[in-house]
Structures are given as structure tokens and as C-alpha cells.
Design a protein around this motif. Structure first.
Motif, mmCIF file in Angstrom:
data_model
loop_
_atom_site.group_PDB
_atom_site.id
_atom_site.type_symbol
_atom_site.label_atom_id
_atom_site.label_comp_id
_atom_site.label_asym_id
_atom_site.label_seq_id
_atom_site.Cartn_x
_atom_site.Cartn_y
_atom_site.Cartn_z
ATOM 1 N N SER A 98 -9.871 -3.354 -11.818
ATOM 2 C CA SER A 98 -9.602 -3.737 -10.453
ATOM 3 C C SER A 98 -10.240 -2.734 -9.630
ATOM 4 C CB SER A 98 -8.022 -3.680 -10.040
ATOM 5 O OG SER A 98 -7.586 -2.373 -10.243
ATOM 6 N N GLY A 99 -10.467 -1.648 -9.393
ATOM 7 C CA GLY A 99 -11.180 -0.806 -8.804
ATOM 8 C C GLY A 99 -10.804 -0.750 -7.194
ATOM 9 N N GLY A 100 -10.885 0.188 -6.348
ATOM 10 C CA GLY A 100 -10.797 -0.121 -4.859
ATOM 11 C C GLY A 100 -9.174 -0.092 -4.707
ATOM 12 N N ALA A 101 -8.832 -0.449 -3.684
ATOM 13 C CA ALA A 101 -7.343 -0.496 -2.986
ATOM 14 C C ALA A 101 -6.833 -1.445 -3.712
ATOM 15 C CB ALA A 101 -7.385 -0.720 -1.513
ATOM 16 N N ALA A 102 -5.468 -1.415 -3.728
ATOM 17 C CA ALA A 102 -4.634 -2.160 -4.358
ATOM 18 C C ALA A 102 -4.422 -3.546 -3.635
ATOM 19 C CB ALA A 102 -3.330 -1.543 -4.601
ATOM 20 N N GLU A 103 -4.145 -4.521 -4.259
ATOM 21 C CA GLU A 103 -4.084 -5.742 -3.512
ATOM 22 C C GLU A 103 -2.513 -5.724 -2.785
ATOM 23 O OE1 GLU A 103 -6.094 -8.480 -3.143
ATOM 24 O OE2 GLU A 103 -7.367 -6.993 -4.161
ATOM 25 N N GLY A 104 -2.620 -6.622 -1.711
ATOM 26 C CA GLY A 104 -1.252 -6.642 -0.903
ATOM 27 C C GLY A 104 -1.562 -6.732 0.455
ATOM 28 N N PRO A 105 -0.615 -6.166 1.457
ATOM 29 C CA PRO A 105 -0.822 -6.382 2.633
ATOM 30 C C PRO A 105 -1.736 -5.480 3.302
ATOM 31 C CG PRO A 105 1.153 -5.169 2.309
ATOM 32 C CD PRO A 105 0.611 -5.657 1.006
ATOM 33 N N PRO A 106 -2.269 -5.604 4.447
ATOM 34 C CA PRO A 106 -3.357 -4.505 5.027
ATOM 35 C C PRO A 106 -2.741 -3.247 5.168
ATOM 36 C CG PRO A 106 -2.985 -6.361 6.564
ATOM 37 C CD PRO A 106 -1.828 -6.536 5.391
ATOM 38 N N TYR A 107 -3.291 -1.992 4.587
ATOM 39 C CA TYR A 107 -2.800 -0.757 4.715
ATOM 40 C C TYR A 107 -3.343 0.210 5.865
ATOM 41 C CZ TYR A 107 -1.400 -1.686 -0.219
ATOM 42 O OH TYR A 107 -0.682 -2.375 -1.261
ATOM 43 N N ALA A 108 -2.439 0.862 6.245
ATOM 44 C CA ALA A 108 -3.040 1.711 7.425
ATOM 45 C C ALA A 108 -3.985 2.697 7.035
ATOM 46 C CB ALA A 108 -1.752 2.473 8.046
ATOM 47 N N CYS B 127 -5.930 6.260 7.318
ATOM 48 C CA CYS B 127 -5.255 7.962 7.483
ATOM 49 C C CYS B 127 -5.905 8.111 8.670
ATOM 50 C CB CYS B 127 -5.854 8.700 6.193
ATOM 51 S SG CYS B 127 -5.616 10.412 6.168
ATOM 52 N N VAL B 128 -4.943 8.894 9.436
ATOM 53 C CA VAL B 128 -5.492 9.308 10.731
ATOM 54 C C VAL B 128 -6.403 10.595 10.592
ATOM 55 C CG1 VAL B 128 -3.101 8.754 12.023
ATOM 56 C CG2 VAL B 128 -3.351 11.147 11.030
ATOM 57 N N LEU B 129 -6.449 11.364 9.528
ATOM 58 C CA LEU B 129 -7.619 12.604 9.371
ATOM 59 C C LEU B 129 -8.850 11.888 8.810
ATOM 60 C CD1 LEU B 129 -5.103 15.124 8.227
ATOM 61 C CD2 LEU B 129 -5.970 14.538 10.682
ATOM 62 N N CYS B 130 -8.795 11.129 7.826
ATOM 63 C CA CYS B 130 -10.093 10.921 6.949
ATOM 64 C C CYS B 130 -10.425 9.095 6.984
ATOM 65 C CB CYS B 130 -9.928 11.259 5.605
ATOM 66 S SG CYS B 130 -8.879 10.553 4.564
ATOM 67 N N ARG B 131 -9.603 8.585 7.676
ATOM 68 C CA ARG B 131 -9.703 7.241 7.881
ATOM 69 C C ARG B 131 -9.778 6.356 6.564
ATOM 70 N NH1 ARG B 131 -10.682 5.497 12.978
ATOM 71 N NH2 ARG B 131 -11.669 3.507 11.988
ATOM 72 N N GLU B 132 -9.021 6.998 5.419
ATOM 73 C CA GLU B 132 -9.156 6.198 4.114
ATOM 74 C C GLU B 132 -7.706 5.470 3.890
ATOM 75 O OE1 GLU B 132 -11.047 6.211 1.371
ATOM 76 O OE2 GLU B 132 -12.572 7.196 2.656
ATOM 77 N N PRO B 133 -7.796 4.398 3.340
ATOM 78 C CA PRO B 133 -6.814 3.504 3.266
ATOM 79 C C PRO B 133 -5.455 4.338 2.638
ATOM 80 C CG PRO B 133 -8.135 2.551 2.004
ATOM 81 C CD PRO B 133 -8.942 3.704 2.511
ATOM 82 N N THR B 134 -4.155 4.113 3.537
ATOM 83 C CA THR B 134 -3.019 4.841 2.781
ATOM 84 C C THR B 134 -2.114 4.049 1.957
ATOM 85 O OG1 THR B 134 -1.583 4.317 4.642
ATOM 86 C CG2 THR B 134 -2.972 6.086 4.936
ATOM 87 N N GLU B 135 -1.264 4.307 1.394
ATOM 88 C CA GLU B 135 -0.136 3.549 0.731
ATOM 89 C C GLU B 135 0.793 2.834 1.647
ATOM 90 O OE1 GLU B 135 2.402 7.360 -0.519
ATOM 91 O OE2 GLU B 135 0.756 6.659 -2.113
ATOM 92 N N PHE B 136 0.918 2.937 2.787
ATOM 93 C CA PHE B 136 1.460 2.417 3.731
ATOM 94 C C PHE B 136 0.939 1.276 4.530
ATOM 95 C CE2 PHE B 136 2.197 7.027 3.889
ATOM 96 C CZ PHE B 136 3.414 7.025 3.410
ATOM 97 N N PRO B 137 1.884 0.309 4.870
ATOM 98 C CA PRO B 137 1.259 -1.008 5.717
ATOM 99 C C PRO B 137 0.897 -0.448 7.182
ATOM 100 C CG PRO B 137 3.716 -0.990 5.315
ATOM 101 C CD PRO B 137 3.186 0.075 4.550
ATOM 102 N N GLU B 138 0.251 -1.411 7.753
ATOM 103 C CA GLU B 138 -0.320 -1.184 9.014
ATOM 104 C C GLU B 138 0.728 -1.136 10.032
ATOM 105 O OE1 GLU B 138 -3.330 -4.022 9.916
ATOM 106 O OE2 GLU B 138 -4.978 -2.925 8.957
ATOM 107 N N SER B 139 2.085 -1.652 9.696
ATOM 108 C CA SER B 139 3.064 -1.795 10.463
ATOM 109 C C SER B 139 3.795 -0.513 10.625
ATOM 110 C CB SER B 139 3.925 -3.051 10.264
ATOM 111 O OG SER B 139 4.634 -2.871 8.961
#
Length: 77
Positions: free
Chosen positions: A31-41, A43-55
């Protein structure tokens, strides 16, 4: 003392020489990369995707930055 063993096959102890062999390479997850699902927020420090939704409200941190922040705050005395 007086017990002879065959060092190549370990026939005296009944052990298997393949026990300590290193396994072959492990195939990466396709699969590689981020998990499928809702858009992820981000990170406020490194701008990598987190495990939290954008909401999610508040400052979201990726697992790496969350770990580093916890270490900084725990040792700040």
C-alpha cells in the motif's frame, strides 16, 4: 569432559543448525504512503500527514513530533 560432539551437525545435542539462520528480506507493504480514508490533518511542526482527520480542532502533531514534544516537556522540569 569426555563427551564428544559433532560441531557441524550437533548430533549429540539434537539441535538444528537452521535455528539461528537469518530470515530472508521482508517484502514492504504494497500500500505504501498514507492510509486510505478521510483527508488527514497536517502536522503543525513538520507538515507530514497525521492520524487525525482535517476536522480535528487544535494543534495536530504527527506521531514523530508528538513523541519528541513529549520528551521535551517531560525533561523540562
Amino acid at each position: 569432559m569426555g563427551v564428544e560432539t559433532d560441531t557441524e551437525t550437533n548430533t549429540d545435542t539434537g539441535t538444528d543448525d537452521t535455528y539461528c539462520e537469518t530470515p530472508g528480506p521482508i517484502a514492504p507493504d504494497p500500500s505504501g504512503g498514507a492510509a486510505e480514508g478521510p483527508p488527514y490533518a497536517e502536522c503543525v511542526l513538520c507538515r507530514e500527514p497525521t492520524e487525525f482527520p482535517e476536522s480535528t480542532k487544535g494543534a495536530t502533531l504527527c506521531p514523530v513530533c508528538a513523541w519528541q514534544e513529549a520528551g521535551r516537556t517531560a525533561c523540562s522540569g
